[in-house]
Design an enzyme around this catalytic site. Sequence first.
Site, PDB file in Angstrom:
ATOM      1  N   LYS A  26       0.762  -1.144  -0.165  1.00  0.00           N
ATOM      2  CA  LYS A  26       0.197   0.060  -0.056  1.00  0.00           C
ATOM      3  C   LYS A  26       0.810   1.270   0.060  1.00  0.00           C
ATOM      4  O   LYS A  26       1.984   1.125   0.100  1.00  0.00           O
ATOM      5  CB  LYS A  26      -0.852  -0.110   1.209  1.00  0.00           C
ATOM      6  CG  LYS A  26      -1.778  -1.391   1.086  1.00  0.00           C
ATOM      7  CD  LYS A  26      -3.034  -1.137   0.155  1.00  0.00           C
ATOM      8  CE  LYS A  26      -3.385  -2.498  -0.304  1.00  0.00           C
ATOM      9  NZ  LYS A  26      -4.374  -3.242   0.880  1.00  0.00           N
TER      10      LYS A  26
HETATM   11  C1  LIG Z   1      -5.597  -4.373   1.035  1.00  0.00           C
HETATM   12  C2  LIG Z   1      -6.944  -4.357   1.190  1.00  0.00           C
HETATM   13  C3  LIG Z   1      -7.678  -4.392   2.242  1.00  0.00           C
HETATM   14  C4  LIG Z   1      -7.123  -5.002   3.470  1.00  0.00           C
HETATM   15  O1  LIG Z   1      -5.902  -4.552   4.078  1.00  0.00           O
HETATM   16  P1  LIG Z   1      -5.294  -5.238   4.951  1.00  0.00           P
HETATM   17  O2  LIG Z   1      -4.645  -4.255   5.604  1.00  0.00           O
HETATM   18  O3  LIG Z   1      -4.373  -6.298   4.275  1.00  0.00           O
HETATM   19  O4  LIG Z   1      -6.283  -5.992   6.066  1.00  0.00           O
HETATM   20  C5  LIG Z   1      -9.011  -4.130   2.070  1.00  0.00           C
HETATM   21  N1  LIG Z   1      -9.708  -3.521   1.253  1.00  0.00           N
HETATM   22  C6  LIG Z   1      -9.154  -2.953  -0.037  1.00  0.00           C
HETATM   23  C7  LIG Z   1      -9.733  -2.425  -1.123  1.00  0.00           C
HETATM   24  C8  LIG Z   1      -7.507  -3.579  -0.102  1.00  0.00           C
HETATM   25  O5  LIG Z   1      -7.245  -3.332  -1.167  1.00  0.00           O
END
Ligand SMILES: *Cc1c(COP(=O)(O)O)cnc(C)c1O
Length: 382
Positions: free
Chosen positions: A184
């Site tokens: 991210k």
């Molecule tokens: C990555 C992601 C999540 C989950 O995030 P985590 O921190 O890995 O739990 C939820 N929604 C979207 C759209 C994502 O890309």
Amino acid sequence: MPFLVFGAPRIEEDEIAEVEACLRSGWLGTGPRVAQFEQDFARWRGVRASQVAAVNSCTAALHVSMVAAGLEPGSEVITTPLTFCATVNAILHAGLTPVLADVDPVTQNIDPDAIEAAITPRTRAILPVHFAGRPCAMDRIMAIARKRGLVVIEDCAHAIETEFHGQPAGTFGDFGCFSFYVTKNVVTGEGGMILGRDEEHVARAKMLALHGMSKDAWHRFGDQGYRHYQVVECGFKYNMMDLQAAIGIHQLARVQRNWKRRRELWQRYDEALAGRPIGLPAAPEEGTRHGHHLYTVMIDARSGIGRDDFLEAMNARRIGTGVHYLSVPEHPYYQQRFGWRPEQWPQAMRLGRQTVSLPLSPAMSDGDMERVVEAVRSVIPA
Ligand SMILES: *Cc1c(COP(=O)(O)O)cnc(C)c1O
């Protein structure tokens, strides 16, 4: 030729030094660095520190936000089929019922008309996802929510920098949930943040994220003497560690710089791939700030190659790619549990079967960028 890892984070010396200092401090768990990261994040999004709570994932943030929102069991939550499974799973973990509303084919975000069409007497919440960092139509979504008295929980996993008409994503709804997963825009390894409009709701979400205990471990084991705690709810184990916040503090300090670099890469892709028989992402909308989290191209009938063959061909050229996402109803679990079929949400189905995410990491050099462009050009001639 080294393999170009998709979504590789840009980790610098500051993070490494802070992690080392954290390890040497003897305080690895939830403590001063998490508090610092929360304060920094609150400042970044222009809210009070009491309006945020760090947790160990966005999935956890979504889960406890929905519990803290106090929706009665079985309430329907409208969300997008073009999202990561965690969005829908969190609804289920909170004891609620997911209802899908198809996306707009251009923005790839949930379509407000489809939301309205999906509303039933049991609808209690809307869970929009700011896909790829592009803001959802928050004016229309909030108008629907106000008219129908619905809670709004924004999935901001792609949207740390995103703004709609000058207002940050995550500050429109009752809750905004952010991810600091390794791929991210701000990274802590695993990590997430809850942002809430109502301080009491945030306090409840924070308590739920640490066993339902009334005081967190930092206060209990700090230098102010032993404090008894009380368990007041059956909570979860979702707290962020100082070891994770040590990375996040420095990542967040560079959020703007890394965003500019991704925007540069995004514009370079736009120029270099124009005129090829592939679909390029829609240009950012006027009056908004795109988070530039994903650069998604569409491999369609004109492209002369199937989507999965394109993925293979890029892999053979040692370039990592991603698929964001096969639509949720493509997965057997949801088919079996809810009887969903991908064809019921045709836009998400088509996008999910055509989409490929090209690498868009601030860790990429100009040379890495050109390698990706050359690879795409060789697989898809003009
Ligand atoms: C990555 C992601 C999540 C989950 O995030 P985590 O921190 O890995 O739990 C939820 N929604 C979207 C759209 C994502 O890309």
